[in-house]
Design an enzyme around this catalytic site. Structure first.
Site, PDB file in Angstrom:
ATOM      1  N   CYS A 114      -7.798  -2.135  -6.461  1.00 26.23           N
ATOM      2  CA  CYS A 114      -7.294  -2.462  -5.095  1.00 26.23           C
ATOM      3  C   CYS A 114      -8.287  -1.784  -4.394  1.00 26.23           C
ATOM      4  CB  CYS A 114      -5.962  -1.397  -5.309  1.00 26.23           C
ATOM      5  SG  CYS A 114      -6.416   0.104  -5.816  1.00 26.23           S
ATOM      6  N   ASP A 134      -9.251   1.488  -3.288  1.00 21.40           N
ATOM      7  CA  ASP A 134      -9.801   2.725  -3.851  1.00 21.40           C
ATOM      8  C   ASP A 134     -10.008   2.754  -5.558  1.00 21.40           C
ATOM      9  OD1 ASP A 134     -11.306   3.826  -1.352  1.00 21.40           O
ATOM     10  OD2 ASP A 134      -9.377   4.386  -1.132  1.00 21.40           O
ATOM     11  N   GLY A 135      -9.063   2.034  -5.846  1.00 22.88           N
ATOM     12  CA  GLY A 135      -8.884   1.920  -7.437  1.00 22.88           C
ATOM     13  C   GLY A 135      -8.285   3.181  -8.002  1.00 22.88           C
ATOM     14  N   TRP A 136      -7.450   4.075  -7.291  1.00 24.61           N
ATOM     15  CA  TRP A 136      -6.828   4.857  -7.943  1.00 24.61           C
ATOM     16  C   TRP A 136      -5.481   5.122  -7.869  1.00 24.61           C
ATOM     17  CZ3 TRP A 136     -10.915   7.835  -4.566  1.00 24.61           C
ATOM     18  CH2 TRP A 136     -10.577   7.953  -3.289  1.00 24.61           C
ATOM     19  N   ASP A 137      -4.858   4.217  -7.079  1.00 27.11           N
ATOM     20  CA  ASP A 137      -3.125   4.107  -6.847  1.00 27.11           C
ATOM     21  C   ASP A 137      -2.840   2.854  -7.593  1.00 27.11           C
ATOM     22  OD1 ASP A 137      -2.912   6.283  -5.378  1.00 27.11           O
ATOM     23  OD2 ASP A 137      -3.976   5.206  -3.700  1.00 27.11           O
ATOM     24  N   ARG A 138      -2.828   1.833  -6.942  1.00 20.09           N
ATOM     25  CA  ARG A 138      -2.129   0.647  -7.640  1.00 20.09           C
ATOM     26  C   ARG A 138      -3.035   0.151  -8.975  1.00 20.09           C
ATOM     27  NH1 ARG A 138      -1.883  -2.491  -1.767  1.00 20.09           N
ATOM     28  NH2 ARG A 138      -3.726  -0.926  -1.615  1.00 20.09           N
ATOM     29  N   ASN A 189       0.942  -1.121   0.001  1.00 19.57           N
ATOM     30  CA  ASN A 189       0.185  -0.016  -0.014  1.00 19.57           C
ATOM     31  C   ASN A 189       0.816   1.334   0.060  1.00 19.57           C
ATOM     32  OD1 ASN A 189       0.639   0.424   2.757  1.00 19.57           O
ATOM     33  ND2 ASN A 189      -0.781  -0.381   3.657  1.00 19.57           N
ATOM     34  N   ILE A 190       0.166   2.226  -0.249  1.00 19.14           N
ATOM     35  CA  ILE A 190       1.159   3.653  -0.191  1.00 19.14           C
ATOM     36  C   ILE A 190       1.918   4.005   0.939  1.00 19.14           C
ATOM     37  CG2 ILE A 190      -0.885   4.977  -1.753  1.00 19.14           C
ATOM     38  CD1 ILE A 190      -1.657   6.425   0.715  1.00 19.14           C
TER      39      ILE A 190
END
Lengths: 644, 565
Positions: free
Chosen positions: A338, A340-344, A275-276
């Protein structure tokens, strides 16, 4: 301006990090947008401009003999050390910079005050440089399988999604709404990439709110519809890019992942990208390693290893490879999510797209890809890049990792990318610089509300204008291997430390001679020479024609003259040439076309009777053909003037 | 014993060959005295693989004998061949006995000890003749060509019968004012008789790089007047010279216990000694073994890869070699002092550092001919014991004796310099790779034996061909040239920051797909340059290239960290 306690400090020393012996003395200025250092001395006068928005943090170090050191770390990995003689000055600069580098409102960002010398129309035009509609139609959309749904036009269903979204034709509005209610932040499954050769797609969404047992009929229908939109396949992959443990933990919060039993014909797969927060720490370690002053080989390699950075890059790459193979080789649809679907998700979808589609390996293609998968789909640039003063835990180098993946691919496939690493580094810089409006805010809706397009400029045309700097001379677009799927190696040694990015400002670390620059110049020069050559050949061709015509003219000039002027004398004179040229007379119509430009001298030197010469002499007066075109014809120039 | 007596089975049919990136092939395997020959049995396009047995570093065999079946039917064996050029092959051989025979032939014939039995003595290609001079140059020729030496230096033939120093060539360059008697005495004071001789004289300022072995001061701090005079003559009145000792100060002290030692300040008052620690011998060999092991293991994660890379220490050796060479260059070019380089024997790291320094300093050594001449002078003639050092490469399980890949380390360092100065060298990576291969197994006699004396005794020059000559004759192959070559007179100071040094993928990952894409890039570079040549002609190409030399600046902080004893 009210944050600047100290607009100017004299006698500041700028320390070169590579050698403490190289120090520049000068004046430090703080402006509303930049920190500026101007070196004294005529021979090594230097100016250093640093945008406040690029400043990551400012640190005061312990006072030394020479003064009070102030260390400025930038988001583009530049590190500057100033030594200020007065403690109070140092403190004032520190306080001012700390505030200036952490704006509280969007309006404080540089892009709102950046005002290049262009008019309004031009600025608006800069925003039309990329057109996502055109991109979707390049993919072959809409078609009978996929269409744009108007459901999110007002951002009511999902405020972090773009207004225009592609969904299967068969999906009804209630299904979309139902599915969106069952997904985190309403990010229902929608299309990211469509492969027109085999109809396979990459779709993206956020995690389902499945908890331990919840189901949603509409969501199941949605996936079913996506699966069926690909006539060739009987199942689809659902790829959860998180580590399984993380996904399971989410179930306790009412979120989670798809249960294979509830969805028809899905194959579910975890990928295990961290994760981030893990990524942020990893990059922090990486930056520390890159900034070591003179590490031993061992310190550097162990530091690199302990950062885990390359391991994370590898996991993102592997996810991209998995998806690209599913699409290209199996022809199967893939849904990626992932949390939220905006990073990975953005990382993985865009890496897969680059592997799949050569278009994204071109300059324009990469711009479009970033605009599509990152900007429009709501990658939270403001949070991830820390544009505004806010939650430090939201900051994460998600897009850095995407660029790093691209660089790794370019290293492996030196001939398959139109752009070079400077392009990536430039994009990286501008993502953080807030110089242009593209990467401001967290979603399309926010950008619309802020009137980004009305108030700021777009980066893309600017990069496009400078594209010569960003071209890879080794790029072979026509290579057949470059048409299809890229298959990168993922052996550990294929992942390397990106020195040009992380040590970007340590000039002494980089090769002193640039192979690429050299090749680029060679290539450009070749092209120039080719153009020159082509021009010469063109002229030569004209000349040849002239010559051919001359030949003809010498013999058939009467014919053409007749055609031109329809002289009454024709019959008597026309006979003469026909005797000379015989069958060539068929060329006469052509010659008539050129007939308005005969060489005056041509006829003159011909062995024709004087009457012909008269015509020529007449025509020479009207002649406008530049004589240099015929310099090689020794007859033409010498006699021309005499007669004129 | 005749070589052929080692061959019990010369031919085997129906052998399957597996090698990286190629489909398995079936064909005939044939063992000769010096080669392993595999030929594809397809008639139309017969494909052959010829491997010098000497190139084979290690073999592993496994046989399967299915119990209860007649031998001919059920048994087969697999031989894994690991070559010194790092290629790994597999042969599946039907018949257990055949397999074992082949394996034992390979084992015996790949480790021949007698030089004259080796293949270079049998290699007789039609386009080469054995008459004519062997090698590119001699000490005398080098001296004759180097006018700047004539004033203060002379060629001494004190070693013409190799009695003064068995590992030196018959002629060496020494200060004019030092006579042969002094040289003999100095030689007695140096390990292996390797008294200080000239390695390089800098074209800008006449400063020199000398090399030798350690002085035999021993525990009693013996001294040798002649040795001191010799070194004094080197600096000829200028106040200072530097001795770069390639051992740590502590190691140098310890060496005294075994009869070695270092030049003490009190007797060599005009020389300043700097110690730089360099690993040698077994440690470097093990380093190569670990590195190759790490590169050929595809299963590990990124973490383990980096720690294995680190643990091999190979890049650390590259780092030290380049830094010390940089230090030497700094002394010579920037500070204008002469330098003496030595470690213990003066046949390994000493040559590594002195030749790298020349590559950095001297534009002449960056051409193909210049580079090969440098290798001939500083490695072949200067007595690097190739036969001992390159007896085995990275795969061998044999007990290590004198193996050490110092020459490979040199090639790696040269590669690093090329990466940082892609326009400065006339030769290409392919030449380095070719040399890396030839040094372990070759058709040519160039890398045979340990010294000129041995080469003389074995008749190498009369009975083998010279690799360097063949590389240059009649025209060097295009693949060995750097298309972007743009000569510069400046010193090319490499960066030695760990971030700037990379694994030499071209060598260590040569047999992976990774290397194949690089090949494609290399071809593309050539085609771009050729296209340009066609359009513009070579003169203009050079003009274009020259605009791309960034100002060459020295690396700055080496002198700060000197450990001066």
């Amino acid at each position: 301006m009210e944050h600047i306690r100290m607009p100017k400090v004299e006698n500041v020393r700028l320390v070169d990090r590579s050698s403490s012996r190289r120090i520049k003395v000068g004046t430090l200025y703080l402006t509303a947008t930049h920190t500026i250092f101007v070196g004294k001395g005529s021979e090594d006068r230097c100016e250093l401009w640093v945008l406040h928005s690029l400043v990551c943090n400012v640190v005061k170090h312990k006072a030394s003999q020479s003064g009070y050191p102030l260390l400025i770390h930038c988001k583009n990995f530049q590190v500057m050390q100033f030594i200020i003689s007065q403690e109070s000055d140092c403190h004032n600069v520190y306080i001012s910079l700390s505030r200036l580098s952490r704006p509280e409102k969007y309006e404080e960002l540089y892009c709102f005050s950046f005002n290049p010398n262009v008019d309004k129309a031009e600025r608006e035009h800069s925003w039309d440089f990329l057109d996502l509609k055109a991109e979707y139609s390049r993919m072959g959309l809409p078609n009978k399988l996929w269409h744009v749904t108007p459901i999110n036009r007002e951002y009511r269903v999902c405020d972090t999604y773009p207004a225009d979204l592609f969904v299967p034709q068969s999906v009804t509005l209630p299904v979309i709404i139902g599915s969106s209610k069952f997904r985190s932040r309403g990010r229902f499954p929608t299309l990211s990439y469509y492969c027109k050769e085999n109809h396979a797609t990459i779709c993206r969404s956020s995690q389902p709110l499945s908890g331990f047992s919840a189901r949603c009929l509409e969501d199941e229908q949605m996936l079913q519809a996506i699966m069926k939109s690909n006539p060739g396949s009987r199942f689809m992959y659902v790829v959860d890019t998180r580590p399984k443990l993380n996904a399971m933990a989410n179930r306790a919060a009412g979120k989670g992942y798809e249960n294979e039993d509830n969805y028809c014909n899905i194959k579910f797969q975890f990928i295990g990208i961290e994760n981030i927060h893990v990524m942020r720490n990893s990059q922090q370690k990486l930056i520390e390693v890159s900034a070591l002053r003179s590490p031993s080989m061992g310190e550097f390699l162990m530091g690199l290893e302990n950062s885990d950075w390359l391991r994370h890059i590898k996991s993102i790459m592997e996810a991209g490879i998995f998806i690209s193979k599913a699409v290209a080789e199996e022809g199967v649809n893939v849904l990626v999510h992932c949390s939220d679907g905006w990073d990975r998700t953005a990382q993985v979808c865009s890496v897969a797209s680059v592997l799949l589609d050569p278009y994204y390996r071109t300059l324009k293609g990469l711009m479009v890809l970033i605009e599509k998968d990152w900007v429009s789909f709501g990658h939270k640039f403001s949070h991830r890049c820390g544009h505004l003063d806010g939650e430090a835990k939201e900051v994460s180098p998600v897009i850095d990792q995407f660029l790093d993946c691209l660089w790794q691919l370019m290293e492996q496939f030196p001939c398959y990318f139109e752009y070079n690493e400077k392009f990536l580094i430039n994009i990286h810089n501008h993502i953080y610089s807030c110089h242009y409006g593209n990467f401001i805010c967290n979603s399309q809706k926010e950008r619309k509300d802020l009137c980004i397009k009305e108030k700021t400029h777009s980066i893309w045309p600017h990069l496009w204008e400078n594209k010569l700097d960003f071209m890879n001379p080794l790029f072979k677009p026509d290579q057949s291997q470059n048409q299809g799927l890229l298959r990168p190696r993922t052996a550990p040694y294929c992942f390397k430390y990106w020195r040009r990015l992380y040590n970007r400002f340590d000039r002494e670390l980089h090769p002193r001679q640039s192979e690429l620059d050299c090749l680029m110049t060679v290539k450009e020069e070749t092209q120039q020479l080719e153009e020159d050559l082509a021009l010469c050949e063109q002229k030569l061709a004209v000349l040849d024609k002239e010559r051919a015509k001359t030949l003809y003219m010498q013999k058939g000039v009467l014919e053409s003259k007749q055609a031109l002027w329809s002289l009454p004398l024709d019959t008597s004179l026309a006979n003469t040439p026909q005797d000379y040229i015989g069958g060539f007379i068929g060329g006469a119509p052509n010659l008539c076309l050129f007939g308005d430009k005969p060489k005056s001298s041509d006829a003159d030197n011909s062995d024709q009777e004087s009457g012909v010469a008269d015509f020529s002499s007449h025509s020479s007066g009207e002649e406008s053909l530049p004589s240099e075109d015929s310099v090689k014809d020794p007859d033409s120039d010498e006699t021309g003037p005499n007669r004129a | 014993m005749e070589l052929s007596e080692h061959i019990k089975t010369a031919n085997v049919e129906d052998v399957t060959l597996r090698r990286p990136f190629h489909p398995a092939l079936r064909g005939t395997l044939c063992v000769t005295s010096h080669h392993l020959l595999f030929s594809d049995r397809k008639d139309e396009a017969s494909w052959q693989l010829l491997i010098l047995l000497k190139n084979i570093d290690a073999i592993e065999k496994s046989v399967e004998n299915l119990f209860g079946y007649p031998r001919a039917m059920g048994s087969s064996g697999t031989i894994t061949i690991k070559c010194k050029d790092l290629l790994v092959l597999q042969l599946e051989i039907p018949g257990m006995e055949e397999c074992l025979n082949i394996a034992s032939s390979i084992e015996a014939l790949s480790s021949l000890e007698s030089v004259t039995e080796m293949y270079p003595f049998f290699y007789r290609p039609s386009h080469l003749t054995l008459n004519g001079p062997w090698g590119l140059s001699s000490t005398e020729q080098y001296y004759k060509q180097t006018e700047r030496l004539w004033d203060r230096w002379r060629v001494s033939t004190v070693n013409s019968d190799y009695s003064v120093c068995p590992s030196y060539p018959s002629a060496v360059i020494v200060p004019r004012e030092v006579d042969d008697d002094k040289l003999i005495r100095s030689a007695r004071f140096r390990q292996g008789g390797r008294f200080p001789v000239l390695s390089y004289c800098h074209h800008r300022n006449g400063m020199v790089i000398m090399r030798s072995s350690q002085p035999l001061t021993g525990a009693n701090k013996k001294r040798c007047k002649e040795d001191e005079l010799l070194l004094q003559a080197v600096i000829d009145g200028s106040e200072l010279g530097y001795i770069i000792d390639l051992r740590s100060a502590q190691q140098a002290q310890q060496a005294r216990m075994t009869g070695g030692g270092f030049e003490s300040k009190s007797f060599y008052s005009h020389w300043k000694r700097i110690h730089r620690h360099h690993e040698r011998g077994k440690i470097v060999q093990e380093s190569l073994i670990k590195l190759v092991e790490a590169c050929s293991d595809p299963s590990h994660s990124v973490d383990r890869w980096l720690s294995k890379l680190e643990n091999s220490k190979w890049l650390s050796h590259v780092h030290s070699a380049l830094s010390t060479a940089g230090l030497v260059v700094e002394c010579v070019e920037r500070d204008g002092h002469s330098v003496l380089v030595h470690g213990s024997e003066g046949t390994d790291n000493t040559l590594l550092v002195s030749s790298l320094a020349q590559l950095i300093l001297d534009p002449a050594s960056r051409t193909v001919t210049g580079f090969l001449c440098l290798l001939e002078r500083e490695w072949i003639q200067a007595g690097h014991p190739f036969q001992q050092r390159c007896a085995h490469s990275a795969y061998s399980h044999a007990r290590l004796k004198q193996e050490c890949p110092i020459f490979l380390l040199l090639l790696d360092c040269v590669w690093q310099v090329w990466r940082q100065f892609p326009l400065a060298l006339e030769f290409s990576e392919a030449l380095l790779l070719r040399l890396a291969q030839e040094v372990y197994a070759s058709n040519y006699g160039t890398f045979l034996c340990n010294s000129e004396q041995e080469r003389c005794a074995a008749g190498v020059k009369e009975n083998t061909h010279c690799l360097f000559q063949s590389l240059l004759r009649p025209d060097i192959e295009e693949q060995y040239l750097n298309p972007l070559y743009e000569p510069t007179d400046l010193a090319i100071w490499p960066s030695v920051h760990p971030q700037s040094l990379q694994l030499w993928t071209g060598l260590f990952l040569r047999w992976t797909e990774y290397a194949q894409n690089m090949e494609e890039a290399r071809e593309e570079v050539w085609s771009i340059v050729k296209e340009h040549h066609e359009q513009a002609g070579p003169d203009r190409t050079n003009n274009t290239l020259s605009t791309h030399c960034d100002t060459l600046t020295p690396f700055e902080n080496l002198m700060d960290e000197l450990t001066i004893l």
